[in-house]
Design a protein around this motif. Structure first.
Motif, short mmCIF file in Angstrom:
data_model
loop_
_atom_site.label_atom_id
_atom_site.label_comp_id
_atom_site.label_asym_id
_atom_site.label_seq_id
_atom_site.Cartn_x
_atom_site.Cartn_y
_atom_site.Cartn_z
N TYR A 175 4.33 -82.41 -13.93
CA TYR A 175 4.11 -82.40 -15.38
C TYR A 175 2.62 -82.28 -15.69
CZ TYR A 175 8.79 -83.30 -17.14
OH TYR A 175 10.10 -83.17 -17.50
N LEU A 176 1.82 -83.06 -14.98
CA LEU A 176 0.38 -83.05 -15.23
C LEU A 176 -0.18 -81.64 -15.06
CD1 LEU A 176 -2.02 -85.01 -15.78
CD2 LEU A 176 -2.47 -84.89 -13.34
N ALA A 177 0.16 -81.00 -13.94
CA ALA A 177 -0.38 -79.67 -13.65
C ALA A 177 0.10 -78.66 -14.69
CB ALA A 177 0.02 -79.23 -12.25
N GLY A 178 1.40 -78.67 -14.97
CA GLY A 178 1.97 -77.71 -15.91
C GLY A 178 1.36 -77.83 -17.30
N PHE A 179 1.25 -79.07 -17.77
CA PHE A 179 0.74 -79.26 -19.13
C PHE A 179 -0.75 -78.96 -19.21
CE2 PHE A 179 4.71 -81.51 -19.93
CZ PHE A 179 5.02 -80.99 -21.17
N MET A 180 -1.48 -79.24 -18.12
CA MET A 180 -2.91 -78.91 -18.14
C MET A 180 -3.11 -77.41 -18.27
SD MET A 180 -5.29 -81.69 -16.46
CE MET A 180 -6.39 -80.78 -15.61
N ILE A 181 -2.31 -76.64 -17.54
CA ILE A 181 -2.41 -75.18 -17.64
C ILE A 181 -2.10 -74.74 -19.06
CG2 ILE A 181 -1.31 -73.03 -16.96
CD1 ILE A 181 -2.59 -73.66 -14.57
N TYR A 182 -1.03 -75.27 -19.60
CA TYR A 182 -0.61 -74.94 -20.96
C TYR A 182 -1.73 -75.23 -21.96
CZ TYR A 182 2.14 -75.43 -25.30
OH TYR A 182 2.62 -75.32 -26.57
N PHE A 183 -2.28 -76.42 -21.82
CA PHE A 183 -3.33 -76.88 -22.72
C PHE A 183 -4.58 -75.99 -22.61
CE2 PHE A 183 -7.09 -79.74 -22.91
CZ PHE A 183 -7.06 -80.02 -24.26
N PHE A 184 -4.97 -75.69 -21.37
CA PHE A 184 -6.17 -74.87 -21.16
C PHE A 184 -5.98 -73.47 -21.70
CE2 PHE A 184 -8.76 -77.00 -17.52
CZ PHE A 184 -9.21 -77.90 -18.44
N ILE A 185 -4.81 -72.87 -21.45
CA ILE A 185 -4.59 -71.50 -21.91
C ILE A 185 -4.67 -71.45 -23.43
CG2 ILE A 185 -2.86 -69.69 -22.17
CD1 ILE A 185 -1.96 -70.23 -19.35
N PHE A 186 -4.03 -72.42 -24.08
CA PHE A 186 -4.04 -72.40 -25.54
C PHE A 186 -5.43 -72.68 -26.09
CE2 PHE A 186 0.56 -72.43 -26.57
CZ PHE A 186 0.46 -71.50 -27.57
N MET A 187 -6.09 -73.68 -25.52
CA MET A 187 -7.39 -74.08 -26.06
C MET A 187 -8.40 -72.94 -25.94
SD MET A 187 -9.49 -77.52 -25.31
CE MET A 187 -10.53 -77.21 -23.92
N PHE A 188 -8.50 -72.36 -24.75
CA PHE A 188 -9.52 -71.33 -24.56
C PHE A 188 -9.08 -69.98 -25.11
CE2 PHE A 188 -10.71 -74.61 -21.47
CZ PHE A 188 -11.99 -74.85 -21.95
N GLY A 189 -7.76 -69.73 -25.09
CA GLY A 189 -7.25 -68.51 -25.72
C GLY A 189 -7.57 -68.50 -27.21
#
Lengths: 437, 310
Positions: free
Chosen positions: A181-195
């Motif tokens: 969960y940690l890894a998946g959500f971090m990726i999600y969060f990073f993609i959205f934030m920087f996108g």
């Protein structure tokens, strides 16, 4: 200097110097360090001094039952409540008063203290009293407590993962689920934030007419890629700083406040945790099991794939976000295009529970191959163990995916960034794809 | 020879024609006014010259050859307001934009220092653009536009945020650049602001070029042979001047004497007017009334509308 490098440099420097970036970069590691250190620190405070507890037991049930603990000393007193209370409190000791109950079963007790007593003190007193009262009650109805103890069972299920070569590894799904969960959500969060940062930047350049000035010296593609790469570097910088600063903060704390015996405190704490459970060795086993599982997870693969999937997923989505920012006139208009672009990401997060339950099902495997969902889903699968060839194929597809989306996005961006006052529809975007340079 | 030639350019947006077969020639080293009301198509034309949009038909030539990407590097374009990053510091931004245009860092610094001193804005170097007033931002934008010494400078509504003092400063700088060899195009709906500085103009109305030429010739062409005289006398002018040769446009009493606007008809010369008047009244001053660009523009636009209706 190369123009694209110049653009990357600007995008990077202006963002890294922002207050919000600095605050985020500092707060992240502080929170992480706090999460690591807080339990240790708290137990350190609690264990700082020995608490003395005077026991005034009117029932006589608990004589000699309270044993001195690591940081708690007990002594028995015999007198009336008033004088004993004054005596104990004068010494800064606690007084535990167990009055003679009306119904013959002592379930009420009072603990007098000058300062708020530590949780460990009251927890220990409670557990001792509970134990004795329960035992007496069982005896009263004719059941030997030893029988009960014997029938008490803790199920500790250990799954053993066997890989192709026959190596066995203990695994504990709970730890892996947490990591997944940690890894998946971090990726999600990073993609959205920087996108979103890329989209906002593009939109700003368009509405400020900066593009019109710059476009005479730079190609639209250079401008777009410069921004995307610049923001990606910001993301990586933040990620690396988080890791480094977390270690630094933990280190400073260790050497500065704890006088360097952090490790021994940690160990003591672990020992206590294990011992706290009435000496039943099961939890200690569970604890060592967690570390064994953590050892079993390939962190090199985890970190490498995290970086790669973050970059790949970010490049794929941020180019689409850049195209959206370039296509619309106002930032408010981005909504209608945001939804279809972010849908795969949202879908990936929604299906995460299914994936984590069955990380090797056909659904999970396919989701971890398709470039739009693979960054999140593959990161969720990796803690459970994924064959290297699957990671390889997935990464390859991701690279192909972002090359294609970047190429398409660049075409939309190129036309859109210089177009004003036009209501953009999907039909319009489709036409832009086929415009010649 | 024309430095820039726009040849039969047409551009249509969705259902609306932005430019309709516009042709014009900008002579080398001229100061050229592209005039017209809001929405006439000026900005579209400028965007086509900058290759930001492409024309549906027609072509643009620069220095005798069709416009290419490389030529755009020789154009300095200042869009109507904006065009700079609000959140960046002034100096940093100026260096960035200059380097994007191909200047080395040292070169950019040297030139920026020259221009910042010249426009007396050196103290803003470390301020963020968003902290500056609109006029101040435009000065920064102006410097950024001209810094790489382009041969062609295009200003879209350059004076809109300025007070009269700064308008004059800017006009002086533009004249200076023109003397250094740059060809300059202004686009504005405010005719009065460019009247004295332009030597050539084009009027654009409803996507079409309705009038082009050298400003003196145009004024000559549109002059109405009307003269203003100031005089002392109670004698009625109507009793002196024959109404078939003279039309009295306006007559008023001043604090000290009278003033009248008289239009000369049938090729009557100003000298004849004077000989008629001198014996009867005492003349203080006489001056030809030349039409302002505004008057010309209104007349042309009205004619244009009338012919469109017919």
């Amino acid at each position: 200097m190369n123009k694209i490098a110049l653009i990357i440099q600007r995008e990077y420097l202006t963002r890294v110097r922002k207050k919000s970036f600095i605050v985020m970069t500092l707060i992240g590691p502080i929170l992480m360090a706090a999460m690591i250190l807080a339990p240790v620190y708290l137990s350190e405070i609690a264990s700082g001094k020995v608490t003395k507890v005077a026991i005034l037991d009117e029932t006589g049930w608990f004589f000699e039952k309270f044993k001195d603990q690591d940081k708690i000393d007990f002594y028995y007193v015999d007198g009336d409540l008033k004088t004993e209370k004054v005596k104990a409190l004068a010494n800064k000791d606690l007084l535990l008063y167990i009055p003679l109950p009306e119904l013959n079963i002592p379930v009420n007790a009072q603990l007098f203290a000058t300062d708020q007593p530590g949780l460990n003190v009251s927890a220990y007193i409670k557990s001792v009293m509970k134990n004795i009262v329960e035992t007496k009650r069982l005896m009263a109805v004719g059941i030997d407590p030893k029988v009960i103890k014997k029938t008490k069972t803790d199920i500790n299920l250990i799954t053993i993962k066997v890989d192709e070569t026959g190596n066995e590894q203990k695994s504990n799904t709970e730890v892996e689920i947490g990591l997944a969960y940690l890894a998946g959500f971090m990726i999600y969060f990073f993609i959205f934030m920087f996108g979103a940062q890329v989209m906002k930047g593009v939109s700003e350049e368009k509405s400020n007419r900066i593009v019109e000035v710059i476009i005479s010296s730079v190609k639209p593609f250079q401008l777009m890629m410069g921004k995307i790469v610049g923001v990606a570097l910001v993301g990586l910088t933040q990620f690396l700083l988080w890791i480094v600063l977390t270690f630094v903060f933990v280190g400073i704390f260790q050497s500065g406040i704890m006088g360097g015996d952090f490790a021994s405190v940690m160990q003591a704490q672990q020992g206590q945790m294990a011992a706290a459970q009435n000496g039943s060795g099961i939890n200690a086993a569970a604890f060592s099991q967690v570390s064994e599982v953590l050892g079993g997870i390939d962190f090199k693969v985890m970190i490498f794939s995290f970086l790669f999937y973050f970059l790949g997923g970010y490049l794929l989505y941020s180019s689409l976000f850049a195209a959206i920012g370039g296509a619309v006139d106002q930032q408010a208009d981005t909504q209608q295009f945001m939804l279809p672009v972010s849908l795969p990401l949202i879908f990936a997060v929604i299906s995460s529970s299914v994936v984590i339950q069955q990380p090797d099902s056909a659904f999970s495997v396919w989701m971890s191959m398709i470039p739009f969902t693979s960054p999140i889903i593959m990161m969720m699968r990796i803690p459970f163990g994924v064959p290297y060839w699957q990671i390889g194929v997935s990464l390859g597809l991701l690279v192909i995916g972002f090359v294609i989306t970047t190429w398409l996005a660049a075409k939309v961006y190129r036309v859109g960034i210089l177009m004003y006052g036009k209501k953009v529809s999907y039909a319009e975007l489709w036409k832009w794809l086929w415009y010649k340079e | 020879m024309a430095y820039l030639r726009v040849d039969n350019v047409t551009k249509t947006y969705a259902s609306q024609k932005a430019l309709d077969k516009v042709t014009l020639e900008v002579p080398g080293q001229s100061i050229y006014g592209l005039l017209g009301p809001n929405g006439a198509g000026k900005t579209t034309l400028i965007r086509i010259i900058n290759m930001i949009t492409r024309p549906d038909s027609g072509e643009v030539f620069i220095d005798g050859h069709p416009l290419t990407r490389e030529d755009i590097g020789n154009i300095g374009y200042m869009p109507e307001e904006r065009g700079i990053y609000k959140k960046m510091k002034v100096g940093e931004q100026a260096i960035y934009l200059a380097r994007l245009k191909g200047l080395s860092k040292a070169d950019a610094l040297k030139k920026l220092k020259f221009w910042f001193d010249r426009l007396e804005i050196g103290s803003w170097w470390n301020r963020k653009v968003e902290e500056l007033s609109k006029g101040m931002q435009q000065k920064v934008q102006f410097i950024v536009t001209i810094l790489h010494e382009p041969k062609l400078l295009i200003f879209d509504e350059p004076f809109s945020g300025f007070d009269p003092i700064n308008v004059n400063i800017l006009k002086d700088e533009i004249r200076y650049l023109n003397k250094q060899g740059a060809t300059i195009i202004f686009s504005t709906h405010n005719m009065a602001s460019v009247e004295e500085i332009c030597d050539h103009i084009t009027l654009i109305d409803k996507s079409r070029n309705v009038l082009s030429g050298e400003i003196h010739e145009i004024k000559d062409q549109f002059k109405t042979h009307t003269f203003n005289i100031a005089y002392h006398s109670e004698t009625a002018l109507t009793s002196i001047l024959n109404p078939s040769d003279y039309r009295i446009v306006k007559q008023e009493k001043l604090r000290d004497g009278f003033s009248a606007d008289i239009q000369l008809l049938n090729g009557t010369t100003p000298n004849r007017l004077l000989t008629q008047l001198l014996p009867k009244i005492e003349i203080v001053a006489m001056q030809e009334i030349l039409p302002s660009l505004n008057d010309i523009f209104i007349e042309v636009v009205n004619n244009n509308n009338r012919s469109a209706h017919e």
